[in-house]
Design an enzyme around this catalytic site. Structure first.
Site, mmCIF file in Angstrom:
data_model
loop_
_atom_site.group_PDB
_atom_site.id
_atom_site.type_symbol
_atom_site.label_atom_id
_atom_site.label_comp_id
_atom_site.label_asym_id
_atom_site.label_seq_id
_atom_site.Cartn_x
_atom_site.Cartn_y
_atom_site.Cartn_z
ATOM 1 N N GLU A 53 -1.702 5.030 -58.373
ATOM 2 C CA GLU A 53 -2.882 4.951 -57.444
ATOM 3 C C GLU A 53 -2.708 3.962 -56.544
ATOM 4 O O GLU A 53 -2.969 3.873 -55.579
ATOM 5 C CB GLU A 53 -4.169 5.143 -57.926
ATOM 6 C CG GLU A 53 -4.506 7.047 -58.154
ATOM 7 C CD GLU A 53 -4.249 7.029 -59.792
ATOM 8 O OE1 GLU A 53 -4.466 8.315 -60.154
ATOM 9 O OE2 GLU A 53 -3.694 6.182 -60.547
ATOM 10 N N PHE A 115 -17.165 13.117 -68.766
ATOM 11 C CA PHE A 115 -15.522 12.587 -68.836
ATOM 12 C C PHE A 115 -14.881 11.982 -67.728
ATOM 13 O O PHE A 115 -14.938 12.899 -66.587
ATOM 14 C CB PHE A 115 -14.817 14.112 -69.236
ATOM 15 C CG PHE A 115 -13.082 14.023 -69.093
ATOM 16 C CD1 PHE A 115 -12.568 12.879 -70.240
ATOM 17 C CD2 PHE A 115 -12.497 14.484 -68.494
ATOM 18 C CE1 PHE A 115 -11.392 12.822 -70.467
ATOM 19 C CE2 PHE A 115 -10.982 14.342 -68.471
ATOM 20 C CZ PHE A 115 -10.469 13.266 -69.428
ATOM 21 N N GLN A 116 -14.436 11.065 -67.630
ATOM 22 C CA GLN A 116 -13.851 10.239 -66.403
ATOM 23 C C GLN A 116 -14.858 10.032 -65.497
ATOM 24 O O GLN A 116 -14.409 9.812 -64.395
ATOM 25 C CB GLN A 116 -12.565 11.054 -65.807
ATOM 26 C CG GLN A 116 -11.534 11.134 -66.796
ATOM 27 C CD GLN A 116 -10.135 11.554 -66.009
ATOM 28 O OE1 GLN A 116 -10.027 12.577 -65.279
ATOM 29 N NE2 GLN A 116 -9.104 11.186 -66.403
ATOM 30 N N LYS A 165 -17.069 16.919 -57.790
ATOM 31 C CA LYS A 165 -16.373 18.319 -57.762
ATOM 32 C C LYS A 165 -17.006 19.655 -57.298
ATOM 33 O O LYS A 165 -16.466 20.508 -56.557
ATOM 34 C CB LYS A 165 -15.945 18.661 -59.267
ATOM 35 C CG LYS A 165 -14.713 19.666 -59.441
ATOM 36 C CD LYS A 165 -14.118 19.469 -60.807
ATOM 37 C CE LYS A 165 -13.107 20.432 -61.044
ATOM 38 N NZ LYS A 165 -12.490 20.222 -62.216
ATOM 39 N N MET A 491 5.770 -19.160 -57.389
ATOM 40 C CA MET A 491 5.071 -20.152 -56.973
ATOM 41 C C MET A 491 4.084 -20.545 -57.895
ATOM 42 O O MET A 491 3.636 -21.990 -57.467
ATOM 43 C CB MET A 491 4.068 -19.219 -55.763
ATOM 44 C CG MET A 491 3.086 -19.980 -55.009
ATOM 45 S SD MET A 491 4.177 -21.210 -54.053
ATOM 46 C CE MET A 491 4.472 -20.011 -52.488
#
Length: 581
Positions: A53, A115-116, A165, A491
């Site tokens: 993602e 869940f999630q 959802k 760097m």
């Protein structure tokens, strides 16, 4: 439309109505209804399946930065959306119009650690212009319209829509007759004319004026107006890292980049100027150094569409809230006749001559040379940039995406940026390593007829290189990647060398054989170890009908100079030549 649609279908329809054509994302449990509906719209909405993602978010950023249109990324609930946090933060810092669409658990289990389940609106509140939690499908037509409006207007930025959802699954008859109602959101585009006249008065009286052009010039499409304005008053123009492309560096009034790794003559001009006109830049600390010592002799004019930026870091004499292009047009309208500018032009010539004398004295000494204390001296990085720069100038029709680190600063310093706005794309405010490869995916999709060059380090490349698989799967052929491979987090190592007694803690970096890795991803892979191989490798990249990766194994311990130490004035620079400091 009078027929029933699911919330997910409404989401697709809303995106199409707002002109969205491409999205970057990864499906998952909570967002699956959206992907189910997406199948019906696949001829109008292109979905690019990324491998992470974060890559999807950066790809959407690249699309947005190169086009000026909104970039769209998608994640499912939980780890899917938390993986979007980095590109959202990056877009916020760099004023990139981004829409993040997130799936959320069903509304009946919200707040129950389902869940999630993750409170992504709470997480992203500080790093978005606005965000939404939608639990009712009836809200979707308005929310999408408003979200895209907020993301793309005023000072652009990221907006997040989190949708449960069940809201995506519910069927309703959508109401598309929605009108925006944002009484507290009214960006100021047209500048105050009194402030315009005050700014012009200061510039006409100045003996040593300077213009600093930032990203706002590019976002407002004001490059032509900036050039006309600078030419009329003959004011030298400085371009920030994100302002690169707003003013051609081949122009006789262009003097280069300021700040921590800007040129000595540019920073010294800032420290001696009497009027400093900043248009579309936010006086970032990498530009100002120690803010209390920045431009000590200057009266400052600051133009920004975001009023919160004016006076935040640098004291301002004339504040102007407005769009960069609208402001420049207003200044040009108020400009006196040409004959009234004769004395001004005489003073301008003297000032520019002084700046060029400083440039001749110092910039020629900033060549990156092989170091006597290093065993690997076969490929100095500046040889790579010289050949890429010459080739791009010869071939044209290109854009360059850089990652974050030494290679990024070398690209800004050593390449000639004359191809116009939106041809230099990098991560600035957040300085996100791993930005370049996925961002180039978005740029390449938006500009399929151009060659997209990626310049990255071996550290940043290894953070998101899995998007090479996405690039292959999507059939994208116009991306060429140049890895400036020095075996360090360069760097950080430079700071450790200069300020921490060479305590290289956590910076030596191993990696795979990048050319073989490229071949595993069905790319062309090339390894370069000597200066006399550089041009042939670049030519082979152009001759290859497909994506190419070139592993430039450069000298390991080369530093970016000039540089301003932390918390120091930009007048106190460390240079290759100690006498120039």
């Amino acid at each position: 439309m009078s027929e029933q649609m699911t919330g997910a279908q409404i989401m697709c329809e809303a995106l199409i109505r707002e002109g969205v054509e491409v999205m970057f994302g990864i499906p998952g449990g909570a967002i699956m209804p959206f992907y189910f509906a997406m199948w019906e719209y696949r001829d109008r909405l292109r979905h690019v399946l990324c491998r992470h993602e974060q890559g999807a978010g950066h790809a959407a950023e690249g699309y947005a930065r190169s086009t000026g249109r909104i970039g769209v990324c998608i994640g499912t609930s939980g780890p899917g959306v938390t993986n979007l946090v980095t590109p959202i933060a990056d877009a916020m810092m760099d004023s990139t119009p981004l829409l993040a669409i997130c799936g959320q658990v069903g509304s009946h289990v919200l707040g129950k650690d389902a869940f999630q389940e993750t409170d992504i609106t709470g997480i992203t509140m500080p790093i978005t212009k606005h965000n939404y939690l939608v639990k009712d499908a009836n809200e979707l037509p308005y929310v999408f319209k408003e979200a895209i409006h907020i993301a793309t207007t005023g000072r652009p930025g990221p907006v997040l829509i989190d949708i449960t959802k069940d809201a995506m699954q519910k069927s309703i008859v959508p109401n598309w007759d929605v009108k925006l109602n944002l009484p507290g959101y009214k960006p100021t585009y047209q500048p105050n004319r009194k402030q315009i006249r005050e700014a012009l008065k200061l510039l006409l009286q100045a003996k040593k004026p300077l213009i600093i052009a930032g990203n706002g010039v590019i976002m407002s499409g004001a490059a032509d107006e900036l050039r006309h304005f600078a030419e009329k008053l003959r004011i030298p123009v400085i371009t920030t890292l994100h302002g690169i492309g707003s003013f051609p560096e081949e122009h006789p009034l262009s003097i280069g980049m300021p700040g921590m790794h800007g040129w000595v003559h540019v920073n010294r001009a800032i420290q001696t100027c009497d009027v400093l006109f900043n248009i579309g830049g936010r006086f970032d600390d990498r530009v100002t150094g120690k803010a209390s010592t920045f431009a000590p002799n200057a009266k400052v004019i600051h133009v920004d569409i975001d009023p919160s930026e004016i006076g935040k870091n640098v004291k301002v004499t004339v504040p102007i809230v407005g769009d960069a292009r609208a402001t420049l047009l207003a200044l040009l309208e108020e400009m006196p006749a040409r004959e009234e500018l004769a004395d001004l032009h005489s003073a301008a010539s003297d000032w520019m001559e002084h700046i060029r004398e400083m440039q001749d004295k110092h910039q020629g000494k900033q060549q990156y040379v092989n170091r006597a204390d290093t065993l690997h001296m076969t490929l100095p990085p500046h040889d790579v940039y010289q050949k890429i720069n010459q080739t791009l100038a010869l071939r044209g029709n290109y854009r360059v995406v850089t990652d974050v680190g030494q290679h990024q600063m070398w690209a800004a310093q050593l390449m000639d940026w004359n191809a116009g706005p939106r041809t230099h794309i990098t991560s600035g405010g957040a300085a996100t390593m791993g930005f370049s490869v996925p961002a180039s995916l978005g740029v390449a999709i938006a500009h399929p007829d151009e060659t997209i060059w990626v310049i990255c380090g071996d550290g940043g490349f290894q953070m998101t290189n899995q998007e090479m698989a996405t690039i292959h799967q999507e059939g994208i052929k116009n991306i060429k990647v140049a890895i400036i491979n020095n075996g360090y987090l360069g760097m950080v190592r430079q700071w450790q060398e200069l300020f921490e007694n060479k305590r290289y803690s956590g910076t030596p970096l191993s990696g795979p054989d990048f050319a073989k890795l490229a071949e595993a991803y069905h790319w062309k892979g090339i390894t370069v170890e000597h200066s006399d191989q550089v041009q042939a490798a670049i030519d082979e990249a152009y001759a290859t009908d497909g994506p190419v990766l070139i592993d430039f194994r450069v000298e390991r311990e080369v530093n970016v100079f000039p540089m301003v130490p932390q918390n120091a004035s930009i007048g106190d620079m460390i240079t290759v030549d100690p006498q120039a400091s």
